[in-house]
Design a protein around this motif. Structure first.
Motif, PDB file in Angstrom:
ATOM      1  N   PRO A 167      41.773  63.136  70.105  1.00  0.00           N
ATOM      2  CA  PRO A 167      40.555  63.771  69.592  1.00  0.00           C
ATOM      3  C   PRO A 167      40.612  63.935  68.070  1.00  0.00           C
ATOM      4  O   PRO A 167      41.687  64.172  67.511  1.00  0.00           O
ATOM      5  N   ALA A 168      39.453  63.803  67.432  1.00  0.00           N
ATOM      6  CA  ALA A 168      39.392  63.926  65.970  1.00  0.00           C
ATOM      7  C   ALA A 168      39.837  65.328  65.542  1.00  0.00           C
ATOM      8  O   ALA A 168      40.489  65.490  64.524  1.00  0.00           O
ATOM      9  N   ASP A 169      39.498  66.326  66.365  1.00  0.00           N
ATOM     10  CA  ASP A 169      39.868  67.710  66.030  1.00  0.00           C
ATOM     11  C   ASP A 169      40.844  68.237  67.089  1.00  0.00           C
ATOM     12  O   ASP A 169      40.439  68.658  68.179  1.00  0.00           O
ATOM     13  N   PRO A 170      42.167  68.229  66.796  1.00  0.00           N
ATOM     14  CA  PRO A 170      43.148  68.644  67.822  1.00  0.00           C
ATOM     15  C   PRO A 170      43.086  70.138  68.151  1.00  0.00           C
ATOM     16  O   PRO A 170      43.719  70.577  69.110  1.00  0.00           O
ATOM     17  N   LYS A 183      40.374  71.556  69.063  1.00  0.00           N
ATOM     18  CA  LYS A 183      39.298  71.703  70.053  1.00  0.00           C
ATOM     19  C   LYS A 183      39.856  71.349  71.431  1.00  0.00           C
ATOM     20  O   LYS A 183      40.452  70.275  71.596  1.00  0.00           O
ATOM     21  N   ARG A 213      42.949  54.318  73.261  1.00  0.00           N
ATOM     22  CA  ARG A 213      42.029  55.159  72.480  1.00  0.00           C
ATOM     23  C   ARG A 213      42.781  56.220  71.684  1.00  0.00           C
ATOM     24  O   ARG A 213      43.760  56.782  72.171  1.00  0.00           O
ATOM     25  N   PRO A 214      42.285  56.521  70.477  1.00  0.00           N
ATOM     26  CA  PRO A 214      42.957  57.562  69.684  1.00  0.00           C
ATOM     27  C   PRO A 214      42.736  58.938  70.285  1.00  0.00           C
ATOM     28  O   PRO A 214      41.842  59.126  71.127  1.00  0.00           O
ATOM     29  N   ARG A 240      49.840  58.709  70.579  1.00  0.00           N
ATOM     30  CA  ARG A 240      50.166  57.462  69.886  1.00  0.00           C
ATOM     31  C   ARG A 240      50.381  56.350  70.913  1.00  0.00           C
ATOM     32  O   ARG A 240      51.171  56.514  71.839  1.00  0.00           O
TER      33      ARG A 240
END
Ligand SMILES: C[S@@+](CC[C@H](N)C(=O)[O-])C[C@H]1O[C@@H](n2cnc3c(N)ncnc32)[C@H](O)[C@@H]1O
Length: 263
Positions: free
Chosen positions: A161-164, A166, A158-159, A187
């Motif tokens: 978080p979209a907002d690092p 947070k 899984r990638p 990664r």
């Protein structure tokens, strides 16, 4: 790229706050009972990667004789303090020693060997995994079991978080401050099944001022465990058991010696 310390390094916040963060992780609920159920009552247990003694102490308190091994002095120091707080009879059944699970020989065997909470995933997926399975096999009595808690490959992929900016974890501290964890880099490399993460630990005071921060590099590796186990004489003992939806406990058994046929 940030300059990051290795996980569990001396003076790192991952070691200093290991117990606080682990206590907040509900996905580990049930691992102690699962491991206790794999050993005979009062049986002996070797824990590989014992850390701060969370399970070494708990399993000794349940009546087992437990030896925990860890490579990190920062984790072991906290573990020794935890063992010192056990009731005297449990304290006599527990010990922690410094060692490398990929090259360990305690010259004795146990009824159960455990390698909990993704500890095997901390070492590279080739020779280090093979050597750790060899360590488990070498320390197992005939008929004994070895249990390895591995992360789920799907979750490793899984990638981040979209907002690092947070936090992925935000915990209150006793002094009114807070501990916040941020994933700065994440990664996954297909083919070699390796996940690299930089997790930043940040301690704030009650007024929200940053007191300390510690970016730390954590790498997880994944390899199919069954062929490696079989190569050292350990057979899969039932289907892997899901733990908290983020990983599975793989249990293997060392064969009993063959009984000679009656004349
Ligand atoms: C996630 S912690 C698990 C601690 C404990 N078993 C628990 O469940 O709370 C992983 C531990 O593995 C240890 N570790 C990593 N590589 C190791 C090695 N080669 N030999 C022994 N311990 C190792 C780390 O120092 C760390 O304490």
């Amino acid at each position: 790229m940030v300059k990051a310390l290795p996980y569990y390094a001396p003076a790192s916040l991952s070691a200093a706050f290991y117990d606080r963060v682990t206590a907040a992780d509900s996905r580990l609920a049930g691992d102690e009972a699962l491991y206790a159920g794999l050993a005979p009552p009062g049986g002996s247990i070797l824990e590989l990667g014992a850390g701060t003694g969370r399970l070494t102490a708990a399993l000794a308190a349940r009546g087992h004789e437990v030896t925990g091994v860890d490579i990190s002095p920062a984790m072991l120091q906290q573990g020794q303090a935890r063992l010192a707080g056990l009731a005297p009879d449990a304290g006599r059944r527990a010990r922690l020693v410094r060692g490398d699970m990929t090259a360990l020989d305690l010259k004795r065997t146990f009824d159960l060997v455990i390698c909990p909470y993704f500890t095997l995933a901390h070492v590279p997926g080739g020779a280090a995994w093979r050597n750790t399975f060899a360590t488990a096999a070498r320390h197992l009595a005939p008929g004994g079991r070895a249990a390895f808690h591995l992360p789920s490959l799907e979750i490793m992929r899984r990638p981040g978080p979209a907002d690092p900016t947070k936090p992925v974890l935000d915990l209150p501290l006793d002094d009114g401050g807070r501990l916040r964890l941020f994933i700065q880099e994440r990664r996954f490399r297909e083919g070699i099944n390796r996940l690299d993460q930089v997790v930043e630990y940040v301690v704030l005071d009650a007024a929200g001022r940053i007191l300390r921060r510690s970016p730390e590099r954590l790498t997880y590796y994944w390899t199919a465990p069954q062929p490696i186990a079989e190569a050292v004489g350990l057979a899969l003992d039932g289907a892997p058991v899901d733990l908290g939806g983020v990983g599975e406990v793989w249990v293997f058994r060392r064969a009993m010696p063959a009984t000679p046929a009656a004349p």
